[in-house]
Motif scaffolding. Structure first.
Motif, PDB file in Angstrom:
ATOM      1  N   VAL A 204       5.658  -4.844   9.246  1.00 25.69           N
ATOM      2  CA  VAL A 204       4.497  -4.010   8.942  1.00 25.69           C
ATOM      3  C   VAL A 204       4.683  -3.265   7.624  1.00 25.69           C
ATOM      4  O   VAL A 204       3.715  -3.009   6.901  1.00 25.69           O
ATOM      5  CB  VAL A 204       4.217  -3.029  10.109  1.00 25.69           C
ATOM      6  N   TYR A 205       5.922  -2.940   7.270  1.00 30.16           N
ATOM      7  CA  TYR A 205       6.166  -2.274   5.987  1.00 30.16           C
ATOM      8  C   TYR A 205       5.883  -3.235   4.822  1.00 30.16           C
ATOM      9  O   TYR A 205       5.371  -2.814   3.775  1.00 30.16           O
ATOM     10  CB  TYR A 205       7.610  -1.775   5.914  1.00 30.16           C
ATOM     11  N   SER A 206       6.196  -4.513   5.019  1.00 28.53           N
ATOM     12  CA  SER A 206       5.858  -5.504   3.997  1.00 28.53           C
ATOM     13  C   SER A 206       4.347  -5.611   3.839  1.00 28.53           C
ATOM     14  O   SER A 206       3.841  -5.712   2.717  1.00 28.53           O
ATOM     15  CB  SER A 206       6.439  -6.871   4.372  1.00 28.53           C
ATOM     16  N   TYR A 207       3.621  -5.591   4.957  1.00 28.11           N
ATOM     17  CA  TYR A 207       2.161  -5.655   4.880  1.00 28.11           C
ATOM     18  C   TYR A 207       1.609  -4.515   4.019  1.00 28.11           C
ATOM     19  O   TYR A 207       0.740  -4.718   3.170  1.00 28.11           O
ATOM     20  CB  TYR A 207       1.535  -5.544   6.269  1.00 28.11           C
ATOM     21  N   LEU A 208       2.118  -3.301   4.286  1.00 28.33           N
ATOM     22  CA  LEU A 208       1.609  -2.138   3.554  1.00 28.33           C
ATOM     23  C   LEU A 208       1.964  -2.224   2.072  1.00 28.33           C
ATOM     24  O   LEU A 208       1.135  -1.903   1.202  1.00 28.33           O
ATOM     25  CB  LEU A 208       2.183  -0.858   4.162  1.00 28.33           C
ATOM     26  N   ALA A 209       3.175  -2.652   1.760  1.00 28.65           N
ATOM     27  CA  ALA A 209       3.578  -2.777   0.360  1.00 28.65           C
ATOM     28  C   ALA A 209       2.752  -3.841  -0.346  1.00 28.65           C
ATOM     29  O   ALA A 209       2.328  -3.655  -1.501  1.00 28.65           O
ATOM     30  CB  ALA A 209       5.063  -3.105   0.273  1.00 28.65           C
ATOM     31  N   GLN A 210       2.486  -4.952   0.325  1.00 24.59           N
ATOM     32  CA  GLN A 210       1.690  -6.009  -0.291  1.00 24.59           C
ATOM     33  C   GLN A 210       0.246  -5.563  -0.492  1.00 24.59           C
ATOM     34  O   GLN A 210      -0.386  -5.895  -1.509  1.00 24.59           O
ATOM     35  CB  GLN A 210       1.766  -7.270   0.566  1.00 24.59           C
ATOM     36  N   GLY A 211      -0.283  -4.792   0.463  1.00 28.77           N
ATOM     37  CA  GLY A 211      -1.626  -4.249   0.277  1.00 28.77           C
ATOM     38  C   GLY A 211      -1.696  -3.318  -0.917  1.00 28.77           C
ATOM     39  O   GLY A 211      -2.653  -3.360  -1.699  1.00 28.77           O
ATOM     40  N   ALA A 212      -0.671  -2.480  -1.087  1.00 30.31           N
ATOM     41  CA  ALA A 212      -0.632  -1.583  -2.250  1.00 30.31           C
ATOM     42  C   ALA A 212      -0.497  -2.374  -3.548  1.00 30.31           C
ATOM     43  O   ALA A 212      -1.056  -1.977  -4.583  1.00 30.31           O
ATOM     44  CB  ALA A 212       0.536  -0.606  -2.096  1.00 30.31           C
ATOM     45  N   MET A 213       0.209  -3.491  -3.509  1.00 31.07           N
ATOM     46  CA  MET A 213       0.337  -4.326  -4.706  1.00 31.07           C
ATOM     47  C   MET A 213      -1.007  -4.924  -5.100  1.00 31.07           C
ATOM     48  O   MET A 213      -1.361  -4.961  -6.288  1.00 31.07           O
ATOM     49  CB  MET A 213       1.354  -5.443  -4.465  1.00 31.07           C
TER      50      MET A 213
ATOM     51  N   SER B 297      -4.473   6.026   0.948  1.00 35.71           N
ATOM     52  CA  SER B 297      -3.826   6.514  -0.280  1.00 35.71           C
ATOM     53  C   SER B 297      -2.327   6.249  -0.300  1.00 35.71           C
ATOM     54  O   SER B 297      -1.553   7.017  -0.878  1.00 35.71           O
ATOM     55  CB  SER B 297      -4.090   8.023  -0.452  1.00 35.71           C
ATOM     56  N   GLY B 298      -1.923   5.157   0.357  1.00 33.34           N
ATOM     57  CA  GLY B 298      -0.515   4.785   0.339  1.00 33.34           C
ATOM     58  C   GLY B 298       0.378   5.643   1.206  1.00 33.34           C
ATOM     59  O   GLY B 298       1.609   5.506   1.155  1.00 33.34           O
TER      60      GLY B 298
END
Length: 467
Positions: free
Chosen positions: A105-114, A164-165
């Motif tokens: 899930v942390y990868s999902y959030l980082a990829q969304g922010a990217m 907002s990240g």
């Protein structure tokens, strides 16, 4: 013993499962896949107690699910609506729990922010983003491009903008997305079961109340929930008078995760069975798929890099069948001093892909009149023979097998596999050492002891019903 002699009623199942997920959530507070700043040393007393609590809860949940399955076989089984209420009761404690059994899930959030920052997620890993979100991603995936399609990345990007990240809000939002996917799965199962001549209640029990759904799709917030929800909804649409809508929804599922693309074969077969000429069914499905792919990719703004990202490297220590055989072969060749040793794992992976293709072809040739069941078996073959496997990958095929299993014996065998896989992953999502295995087993054994004592108390004289 508990599954055959323990007195059963729906309320008892609901309370027992609720206790299980409550222990899961509480134990995850110290032993789960926590943010880096909150991680505890596995040897700490808090982490050890949390690990015991998680496995105590897992065994309680499995027991509740097994007892509920027994209840479905008796007189006056619960209706699908009551099962949906049970699912909501069991899921409730997990809503605010930390991520469990995986750090994806942390990868999902980082990829969304990217995506929101207009960084190419297919060329660069989260390390290019930097900052707190990227720090949460497991080291193995820091420099790896996203293996997900534009539909999921658009959802992740929208969530990143909305939160907002901020990490807590992002984690909660991603769990709500997963819950929506599970809700779509639950909505699709009864009509798929009726079409396949199966019991809708049994389909919900195996396909939606399954411990793997609660542990990995909800507690782990995996995007497989969105893929399966869209896939199931697309098949339901294709069963009716909306084959084009069915093709669109199945394509959207494949643009979350690629394995759902096999669902397009089911959409074509369902159209042919409804009386459409095969050529027209293929052309209609292909046109809808192409238009949906172009539109979704344009809206997401990610480009077509997801096609090349399908060969994203897998963990070198994953326990897929072909990876295990590849590592064993490599070790053997290294012992013999052969220069072919580095080719062992890639060769076995290629053989696995070829075997999956053959298996899928055979399944469809033999089971074409039963497209939902054929699709379930095909997805199970892809998961089993692929280069990487995780417990939640089993849900790809299990979801549709639950809806279309031809007999109770098939459901029972699938349920047995579920029970094993539910115990296969640590709540932190990391590899296990000997000490952690001892703690996990201790938690499970403690739950068995408690259940046995409760059973003995029910059988005691003067307690009335003795089963």
């Amino acid at each position: 013993m508990l599954a055959t002699a323990f007195p059963v009623d729906l309320r008892r199942c609901q309370v027992l499962g609720l206790a299980g997920t409550a222990f899961l959530a509480a134990g995850g507070g110290t032993a789960g896949a926590l943010p880096v700043r909150d991680l505890l040393a596995p040897s700490s007393a808090e982490a050890a107690l949390g690990l015991i609590g998680v496995y105590f809860g897992v065994v309680l949940l499995i027991a509740a699910w097994a007892l509920l399955g027994r209840l479905l076989l008796g007189d006056g089984p619960p209706a699908p609506r009551a099962l949906l209420v049970t699912l909501a009761v069991w899921a409730a404690p997990l809503l605010l729990a930390p991520p469990l059994f995986s750090r994806d899930v942390y990868s999902y959030l980082a990829q969304g922010a990217m995506v929101e920052a207009h960084l190419d997620v297919y060329t660069h890993g989260p390390s290019r983003l930097g900052g707190p979100l990227a720090d949460e991603v497991a080291p193995l995936w820091q420099h790896t491009g996203a293996p997900y399609g534009p539909v999921f990345l658009a959802l992740a990007s929208g969530l990143s903008a909305l939160t907002s990240g901020e990490l807590p809000a992002g984690l909660f939002g991603m769990r709500l997305v997963a819950l929506l996917g599970v809700a779509l799965m639950a909505a699709a199962l009864p009509p798929l079961a009726r079409h396949s001549g199966a019991d809708p209640a049994a389909a919900l029990w195996l396909g939606a109340l399954n411990p793997l759904v609660l542990l990995h799709l909800i507690a782990g917030a995996h995007n497989d929930a969105v893929m399966l929800g869209l896939l199931g909804l697309g098949l339901v649409a294709a069963l009716g008078r909306w084959p084009v809508l069915g093709a669109v929804l199945v394509t959207l599922a494949a643009l979350v995760k690629a394995p759902a693309v096999l669902g397009l074969a089911a959409v074509v077969v369902l159209q042919v069975r409804a009386g459409r000429p095969p050529a027209r069914a293929v052309l209609t499905t292909a046109a809808a798929t192409a238009a949906t792919t172009v539109a979704a990719t344009a809206v997401a703004g990610t480009g077509y890099g997801w096609i090349g990202a399908l060969d994203t490297p897998v963990s070198p220590h994953n326990w897929a069948l072909t990876s295990l055989l590849g590592r064993a072969t490599r070790a053997l060749l290294e012992g013999l001093g052969s220069d072919l040793a580095p080719l062992a794992v890639p060769a076995w992976h290629a053989l696995g892909v070829a075997a999956a293709v053959v298996a899928v072809a055979v399944i469809w040739l033999r089971l074409r009149p039963r497209p939902v069941y054929a699709l379930g078996l095909s997805l199970a073959a892809v998961a089993a023979l692929g280069p990487a496997i995780r417990p939640w990958y089993a849900l790809w095929g299990l979801f549709l097998i639950a809806a279309a299993a031809p007999s109770a014996s098939v459901r029972h065998r699938v349920a047995a596999v579920t029970g094993v896989l539910a115990l296969a992953t640590l709540p932190s999502g990391g590899p296990a050492d000997t000490g952690q295995l001892v703690l996990a087993v201790s938690g499970g054994v403690l739950a068995v002891v408690v259940l046995f004592q409760a059973h003995q108390a029910e059988l005691a004289p003067g307690r009335g019903r003795t089963a």
